[in-house]
Write a protein that holds these residues in place. Structure first.
Motif, PDB file in Angstrom:
ATOM      1  N   GLU A  53       0.378  -5.374  16.421  1.00 56.23           N
ATOM      2  CA  GLU A  53       0.720  -4.311  17.357  1.00 56.23           C
ATOM      3  C   GLU A  53       1.925  -4.697  18.214  1.00 56.23           C
ATOM      4  O   GLU A  53       2.815  -3.877  18.467  1.00 56.23           O
ATOM      5  CB  GLU A  53      -0.493  -4.010  18.245  1.00 56.23           C
ATOM      6  CG  GLU A  53      -0.240  -2.879  19.239  1.00 56.23           C
ATOM      7  CD  GLU A  53      -1.462  -2.589  20.087  1.00 56.23           C
ATOM      8  OE1 GLU A  53      -1.373  -1.705  20.966  1.00 56.23           O
ATOM      9  OE2 GLU A  53      -2.502  -3.260  19.884  1.00 56.23           O
ATOM     10  N   ARG A  54       1.979  -5.965  18.636  1.00 50.87           N
ATOM     11  CA  ARG A  54       3.102  -6.424  19.465  1.00 50.87           C
ATOM     12  C   ARG A  54       4.411  -6.413  18.694  1.00 50.87           C
ATOM     13  O   ARG A  54       5.474  -6.105  19.244  1.00 50.87           O
ATOM     14  CB  ARG A  54       2.810  -7.829  19.988  1.00 50.87           C
ATOM     15  CG  ARG A  54       3.907  -8.373  20.906  1.00 50.87           C
ATOM     16  CD  ARG A  54       3.427  -9.623  21.619  1.00 50.87           C
ATOM     17  NE  ARG A  54       3.155 -10.701  20.684  1.00 50.87           N
ATOM     18  CZ  ARG A  54       4.089 -11.552  20.249  1.00 50.87           C
ATOM     19  NH1 ARG A  54       5.338 -11.434  20.659  1.00 50.87           N
ATOM     20  NH2 ARG A  54       3.775 -12.529  19.424  1.00 50.87           N
ATOM     21  N   LEU A  55       4.352  -6.719  17.397  1.00 50.09           N
ATOM     22  CA  LEU A  55       5.555  -6.748  16.567  1.00 50.09           C
ATOM     23  C   LEU A  55       5.907  -5.387  15.986  1.00 50.09           C
ATOM     24  O   LEU A  55       6.949  -5.251  15.339  1.00 50.09           O
ATOM     25  CB  LEU A  55       5.365  -7.759  15.421  1.00 50.09           C
ATOM     26  CG  LEU A  55       5.156  -9.219  15.829  1.00 50.09           C
ATOM     27  CD1 LEU A  55       4.880 -10.081  14.595  1.00 50.09           C
ATOM     28  CD2 LEU A  55       6.379  -9.755  16.584  1.00 50.09           C
ATOM     29  N   GLY A  56       5.054  -4.410  16.174  1.00 50.87           N
ATOM     30  CA  GLY A  56       5.321  -3.084  15.633  1.00 50.87           C
ATOM     31  C   GLY A  56       4.963  -2.926  14.173  1.00 50.87           C
ATOM     32  O   GLY A  56       5.337  -1.928  13.541  1.00 50.87           O
ATOM     33  N   LEU A  57       4.219  -3.885  13.614  1.00 51.98           N
ATOM     34  CA  LEU A  57       3.858  -3.823  12.197  1.00 51.98           C
ATOM     35  C   LEU A  57       2.675  -2.908  11.931  1.00 51.98           C
ATOM     36  O   LEU A  57       2.338  -2.663  10.768  1.00 51.98           O
ATOM     37  CB  LEU A  57       3.542  -5.235  11.680  1.00 51.98           C
ATOM     38  CG  LEU A  57       4.692  -6.243  11.752  1.00 51.98           C
ATOM     39  CD1 LEU A  57       4.217  -7.617  11.318  1.00 51.98           C
ATOM     40  CD2 LEU A  57       5.861  -5.791  10.896  1.00 51.98           C
ATOM     41  N   ASP A  58       2.042  -2.401  13.006  1.00 49.88           N
ATOM     42  CA  ASP A  58       0.903  -1.508  12.813  1.00 49.88           C
ATOM     43  C   ASP A  58       1.348  -0.054  12.664  1.00 49.88           C
ATOM     44  O   ASP A  58       0.540   0.815  12.325  1.00 49.88           O
ATOM     45  CB  ASP A  58      -0.060  -1.630  13.999  1.00 49.88           C
ATOM     46  CG  ASP A  58       0.608  -1.269  15.324  1.00 49.88           C
ATOM     47  OD1 ASP A  58       1.835  -1.506  15.451  1.00 49.88           O
ATOM     48  OD2 ASP A  58      -0.079  -0.754  16.218  1.00 49.88           O
ATOM     49  N   ARG A  59       2.624   0.209  12.894  1.00 48.70           N
ATOM     50  CA  ARG A  59       3.122   1.564  12.761  1.00 48.70           C
ATOM     51  C   ARG A  59       3.396   1.903  11.293  1.00 48.70           C
ATOM     52  O   ARG A  59       3.417   1.020  10.437  1.00 48.70           O
ATOM     53  CB  ARG A  59       4.414   1.732  13.583  1.00 48.70           C
ATOM     54  CG  ARG A  59       4.168   1.646  15.089  1.00 48.70           C
ATOM     55  CD  ARG A  59       5.443   1.880  15.868  1.00 48.70           C
ATOM     56  NE  ARG A  59       6.358   0.746  15.739  1.00 48.70           N
ATOM     57  CZ  ARG A  59       7.579   0.711  16.265  1.00 48.70           C
ATOM     58  NH1 ARG A  59       8.024   1.767  16.950  1.00 48.70           N
ATOM     59  NH2 ARG A  59       8.333  -0.349  16.120  1.00 48.70           N
ATOM     60  N   SER A  60       3.612   3.163  11.022  1.00 48.25           N
ATOM     61  CA  SER A  60       3.872   3.575   9.648  1.00 48.25           C
ATOM     62  C   SER A  60       5.215   3.033   9.170  1.00 48.25           C
ATOM     63  O   SER A  60       6.082   2.666   9.979  1.00 48.25           O
ATOM     64  CB  SER A  60       3.859   5.106   9.555  1.00 48.25           C
ATOM     65  OG  SER A  60       4.959   5.641  10.273  1.00 48.25           O
ATOM     66  N   ILE A  61       5.399   3.025   7.841  1.00 52.45           N
ATOM     67  CA  ILE A  61       6.642   2.526   7.261  1.00 52.45           C
ATOM     68  C   ILE A  61       7.832   3.364   7.734  1.00 52.45           C
ATOM     69  O   ILE A  61       8.908   2.836   8.029  1.00 52.45           O
ATOM     70  CB  ILE A  61       6.558   2.538   5.720  1.00 52.45           C
ATOM     71  CG1 ILE A  61       5.486   1.549   5.249  1.00 52.45           C
ATOM     72  CG2 ILE A  61       7.902   2.188   5.097  1.00 52.45           C
ATOM     73  CD1 ILE A  61       5.814   0.104   5.560  1.00 52.45           C
ATOM     74  N   ALA A  62       7.637   4.685   7.831  1.00 49.02           N
ATOM     75  CA  ALA A  62       8.725   5.559   8.272  1.00 49.02           C
ATOM     76  C   ALA A  62       9.141   5.244   9.703  1.00 49.02           C
ATOM     77  O   ALA A  62      10.343   5.198  10.021  1.00 49.02           O
ATOM     78  CB  ALA A  62       8.296   7.017   8.145  1.00 49.02           C
ATOM     79  N   TYR A  65      11.019   2.011   9.730  1.00 50.74           N
ATOM     80  CA  TYR A  65      12.354   2.172   9.149  1.00 50.74           C
ATOM     81  C   TYR A  65      13.318   2.820  10.146  1.00 50.74           C
ATOM     82  O   TYR A  65      14.451   2.345  10.330  1.00 50.74           O
ATOM     83  CB  TYR A  65      12.256   3.015   7.882  1.00 50.74           C
ATOM     84  CG  TYR A  65      13.595   3.352   7.267  1.00 50.74           C
ATOM     85  CD1 TYR A  65      14.328   2.399   6.577  1.00 50.74           C
ATOM     86  CD2 TYR A  65      14.125   4.636   7.400  1.00 50.74           C
ATOM     87  CE1 TYR A  65      15.566   2.711   6.033  1.00 50.74           C
ATOM     88  CE2 TYR A  65      15.362   4.957   6.862  1.00 50.74           C
ATOM     89  CZ  TYR A  65      16.072   3.985   6.172  1.00 50.74           C
ATOM     90  OH  TYR A  65      17.292   4.296   5.638  1.00 50.74           O
ATOM     91  N   LEU A  66      12.885   3.889  10.786  1.00 45.92           N
ATOM     92  CA  LEU A  66      13.751   4.571  11.747  1.00 45.92           C
ATOM     93  C   LEU A  66      14.092   3.651  12.921  1.00 45.92           C
ATOM     94  O   LEU A  66      15.240   3.627  13.397  1.00 45.92           O
ATOM     95  CB  LEU A  66      13.081   5.850  12.241  1.00 45.92           C
ATOM     96  CG  LEU A  66      12.940   6.969  11.198  1.00 45.92           C
ATOM     97  CD1 LEU A  66      12.170   8.143  11.791  1.00 45.92           C
ATOM     98  CD2 LEU A  66      14.312   7.422  10.704  1.00 45.92           C
ATOM     99  N   ALA A  67      13.102   2.898  13.389  1.00 54.19           N
ATOM    100  CA  ALA A  67      13.359   1.990  14.505  1.00 54.19           C
ATOM    101  C   ALA A  67      14.336   0.887  14.100  1.00 54.19           C
ATOM    102  O   ALA A  67      15.251   0.537  14.858  1.00 54.19           O
ATOM    103  CB  ALA A  67      12.036   1.381  14.985  1.00 54.19           C
ATOM    104  N   TYR A  68      14.148   0.380  12.878  1.00 56.81           N
ATOM    105  CA  TYR A  68      15.031  -0.697  12.415  1.00 56.81           C
ATOM    106  C   TYR A  68      16.460  -0.198  12.223  1.00 56.81           C
ATOM    107  O   TYR A  68      17.432  -0.863  12.611  1.00 56.81           O
ATOM    108  CB  TYR A  68      14.497  -1.286  11.105  1.00 56.81           C
ATOM    109  CG  TYR A  68      15.383  -2.379  10.549  1.00 56.81           C
ATOM    110  CD1 TYR A  68      15.395  -3.639  11.128  1.00 56.81           C
ATOM    111  CD2 TYR A  68      16.216  -2.140   9.465  1.00 56.81           C
ATOM    112  CE1 TYR A  68      16.207  -4.640  10.650  1.00 56.81           C
ATOM    113  CE2 TYR A  68      17.037  -3.134   8.966  1.00 56.81           C
ATOM    114  CZ  TYR A  68      17.023  -4.383   9.562  1.00 56.81           C
ATOM    115  OH  TYR A  68      17.845  -5.369   9.075  1.00 56.81           O
ATOM    116  N   MET A  69      16.631   0.973  11.616  1.00 61.87           N
ATOM    117  CA  MET A  69      17.960   1.509  11.366  1.00 61.87           C
ATOM    118  C   MET A  69      18.682   1.834  12.677  1.00 61.87           C
ATOM    119  O   MET A  69      19.899   1.596  12.807  1.00 61.87           O
ATOM    120  CB  MET A  69      17.875   2.759  10.497  1.00 61.87           C
ATOM    121  CG  MET A  69      17.424   2.497   9.074  1.00 61.87           C
ATOM    122  SD  MET A  69      18.576   1.473   8.139  1.00 61.87           S
ATOM    123  CE  MET A  69      19.934   2.606   7.907  1.00 61.87           C
TER     124      MET A  69
END
Length: 313
Positions: A53-62, A65-69
């Motif tokens: 949850e702290r790393l944001g890995l619990d969110r959906s792939i989409a 992806y949007l956050a990373y881009m």
């Protein structure tokens, strides 16, 4: 000319976006939970869930992806899951040994390949020509890790001429770091000289059969001037192309040699990141390497103008 450069930079942006997307998808298809790997075997499921949850890995792939881009377009490649630091700073620390190793290896390859390739073409069919071609094929066929291990054993361990591994201590001077990189640079230089040698020989053979070479000789020019001023200059474009590609491959592909000689470069970093499922580091390295390839290709294209004034874009 400026229009051509702008078009190339536009292509650079498209390629970087594609690399970002492809690397994002591929690394997340790999098995393994990075949170569990970071916490170790003694971690509880609750600890792993909290870290995800702290790393944001619990969110959906989409959403990921949007956050990373959005961060990547601002120059932020994210935080390393293992080092807990920005990926850009981690890559910057590891870039120096890799770039120095690539430059030294390329210099050694050129010192070996260019004079042998030119002379081999000039003495076509001679014993020297046949021996140089055979040696080049042998050097290209032997894996770099085997050559590195043999050089490390005999020249470093038994003879003590070079450091066996490493990049010097934290307080090492620039000269000491160069000394540590010399033996792996020789290994990579020998391996990569084979391709440059063969391209130099083939390009020189094409040029030496041209009419203007015979005209230069008929005017009484010395063979050295004919070879260096007329033949080599006109044979340089394919040679420069392969030199640029070799440098790009050395920067991105010296993983095995860095592991053999325990050099803390980008190759070692990528291998460790794959083992730890450190997604941001893997993606950041792929983006940097892809950008480097395009910039080197652009620099090689611009060098054509200096070599041959007839080239137009």
């Amino acid at each position: 000319m400026s229009r051509y450069i702008l078009k190339r930079f536009g292509g650079l942006i498209v390629v970087v976006l594609l690399v970002l997307t492809i690397s994002f998808v591929i690394v997340r298809l790999a098995p393994g939970d990075p949170a569990a790997l970071m916490l170790g075997p003694d971690a509880t499921p609750a600890d792993a869930a909290a870290l995800r949850e702290r790393l944001g890995l619990d969110r959906s792939i989409a959403e990921q992806y949007l956050a990373y881009m959005s961060r990547a377009l601002r120059g932020d490649l994210g935080q390393s899951l293992y080092f807990s630091r920005p990926v850009t700073s981690v890559l910057a620390e590891r870039a120096e040994p890799t770039v120095l190793l690539a430059l030294m290896s390329l210099l050694i390859a050129l010192v070996i390949a260019l004079p042998i390739g030119v002379w081999s073409a000039y003495r076509r069919g001679s014993f020297f020509d046949q021996a140089s071609i055979s040696t080049a094929m042998l050097a290209a066929s032997i894996p770099s890790f085997w050559t590195g291990l043999m050089f490390q054993r005999y020249f470093a361990t038994e003879l003590g001429w070079f450091p066996a591994a490493g990049y010097g201590g934290p307080g090492a001077t620039f000269d000491e770091r160069i000394w540590h990189l010399l033996l792996p640079s020789i290994v990579l230089g020998i391996v990569n000289s084979a391709l440059i040698l063969r391209f130099t020989r083939a390009s020189m053979l094409d040029v030496l059969g041209e009419d203007y070479i015979r005209t230069a000789r008929s005017k009484g020019m010395g063979e050295r001037r004919v070879l260096l001023r007329h033949a080599l200059k006109n044979a340089a474009i394919p040679v420069v192309t392969v030199i640029g590609l070799t440098f790009a491959m050395l920067v991105s592909g010296a993983v095995v040699t860095e592991r053999v000689f325990n050099i803390p470069g980008m190759g070692n970093l990528v291998v460790s990141a794959v083992e730890r499922r450190d997604y941001p580091v893997i993606q950041g390295t792929l983006v940097v390497v892809a950008t480097l390839y395009i910039l080197i290709n652009l620099a090689v294209d611009l060098l054509y103008l200096l070599i041959d004034k007839r080239v137009r874009y």
